[in-house]
Design a protein around this motif. Structure first.
Motif, short mmCIF file in Angstrom:
data_model
loop_
_atom_site.label_atom_id
_atom_site.label_comp_id
_atom_site.label_asym_id
_atom_site.label_seq_id
_atom_site.Cartn_x
_atom_site.Cartn_y
_atom_site.Cartn_z
N PHE A 64 0.89 -1.26 0.14
CA PHE A 64 -0.02 0.17 0.05
C PHE A 64 0.75 1.27 -0.29
N VAL A 65 2.05 1.38 0.72
CA VAL A 65 2.82 2.35 0.80
C VAL A 65 3.29 2.69 -0.59
N ALA A 77 1.89 -4.50 -8.96
CA ALA A 77 1.92 -5.93 -9.16
C ALA A 77 2.02 -6.44 -7.56
N ALA A 78 2.33 -5.65 -6.58
CA ALA A 78 2.36 -6.38 -5.10
C ALA A 78 1.02 -6.27 -4.76
N LEU A 79 0.02 -5.67 -4.82
CA LEU A 79 -1.37 -5.43 -4.46
C LEU A 79 -1.95 -6.57 -5.36
N SER A 80 -1.69 -6.64 -6.61
CA SER A 80 -2.33 -7.81 -7.29
C SER A 80 -2.06 -9.23 -6.77
N ALA A 81 -0.68 -9.21 -6.64
CA ALA A 81 -0.43 -10.54 -6.07
C ALA A 81 -0.74 -10.87 -4.73
N VAL A 177 -0.94 7.23 3.71
CA VAL A 177 -1.68 6.51 2.79
C VAL A 177 -2.93 6.24 3.40
N LEU A 178 -3.10 5.85 4.80
CA LEU A 178 -4.50 5.54 5.22
C LEU A 178 -5.43 7.18 5.13
N GLY A 179 -4.79 8.00 5.27
CA GLY A 179 -5.50 9.45 5.17
C GLY A 179 -6.02 9.70 3.91
N ASP A 180 -4.94 9.18 2.93
CA ASP A 180 -5.23 9.55 1.34
C ASP A 180 -6.68 8.58 1.11
#
Length: 284
Positions: A64-65, A77-81, A177-180
């Motif tokens: 996420f970061v 790619a990381a989130l998809s994996a 990131v969480l705020g965004d």
């Protein structure tokens, strides 16, 4: 030429021994499947490079970061994996839980017949307790099945549950990131939210929609054995006969049905209005 004699029909003791053997095999299969339901999916995730929950949590935070939140999830790619791995985890666990439910249905049925056929006394009490335990085991397996069907249908929302909401992301800036993400999902109508936030909002709504529907269906289905238990007892009133398990069945199935219907109603509320619940889950 003389005809060979017909094989002898099984006697009472032989039939009883065969039934006991089937019960023992069913109980052993249920025990093995219960262990496998937890061990096998964890093994699948480990084969994908995640040794445990802490490893998975770290990977989710990093993904996420590092992700471009304005772009589709598929561009990361990381989130998809991670999403694919977590879908596989839930599918495998749901399959194992489904097999466990099938075995436990037979175990519950046989334990009920034995309890109702036993003469009053200590043995009947023990058999009733065994039947109650089998029903609780079945209800637990059903709950596990529903939760993993939910996760398989919406794996991205399930992956996001690993985010340590409200904590600092250190150098990576997880808090930012969480705020965004919170700002993105609150920007306007759900259809107008794009990027990672839009995908998360859609998956979060689907996550609760799936559980609402499944919980409602199973809750209604569980009313049937509860009602049959009560009706069976009602029909025997004044006959001197009894159904020793009717109260257990009515209470356990009826209580589980009520709990699932309440959960279904709560999930419908979140399904219809997902933004406030998602913002809270993201530390808002």
């Amino acid at each position: 030429m003389t005809a060979s004699p017909a094989p002898a029909a099984p006697t009472g003791p032989a039939l009883a021994g065969a039934a006991a053997s089937r019960r023992h095999r069913r109980a052993a299969a249920a025990a093995l499947l219960t262990v496998a339901t937890f061990v096998v999916p964890a093994g699948v995730v480990a084969l994908r490079g995640f040794a445990g929950e802490s490893s998975l949590r770290s990977a989710v935070v990093s993904a996420f970061v590092d992700a471009d939140l304005s772009a589709p999830v598929e561009d990361s790619a990381a989130l998809s994996a991670l999403t694919a791995t977590w879908r596989e985890f839930h599918l495998v666990k749901a399959a194992m839980a489904g097999l466990l439910v099938l075995v436990l249905v037979g175990l519950v049925s046989s334990s009920r017949r034995r309890a109702e056929a036993a003469d009053p006394g200590r043995r009947r009490w023990l058999l009733r307790a065994t039947h109650a335990g089998a029903v609780v085991w079945l209800l637990g397996a059903l709950t596990l099945l529903l939760a993993n069907l939910q996760g398989a249908a919406a794996p991205f929302a399930s992956v996001t549950s690993f985010l340590p909401a409200g904590r600092s992301g250190g150098a990576g800036g997880l808090a930012a990131v969480l705020g965004d993400l919170r700002a993105a999902v609150e920007v306007g109508p759900a259809a107008s939210v794009g990027g990672v936030g839009g995908a998360l909002l859609a998956d979060f709504a689907r996550y609760h929609a799936v559980f609402a529907v499944l919980a409602a269906l199973v809750g209604v289905a569980l009313i049937v054995p509860a009602a049959r238990a009560v009706l069976g007892r009602w029909r025997l009133r004044g006959t001197g006969r009894s159904t020793p398990t009717w109260l257990l069945r009515a209470g356990l199935y009826g209580g589980a049905a009520a709990a699932l219907l309440l959960l279904a109603a709560a999930n419908v509320s979140t399904w219809v209005r997902p933004v406030p619940a998602l913002v809270v889950s993201l530390g808002g």
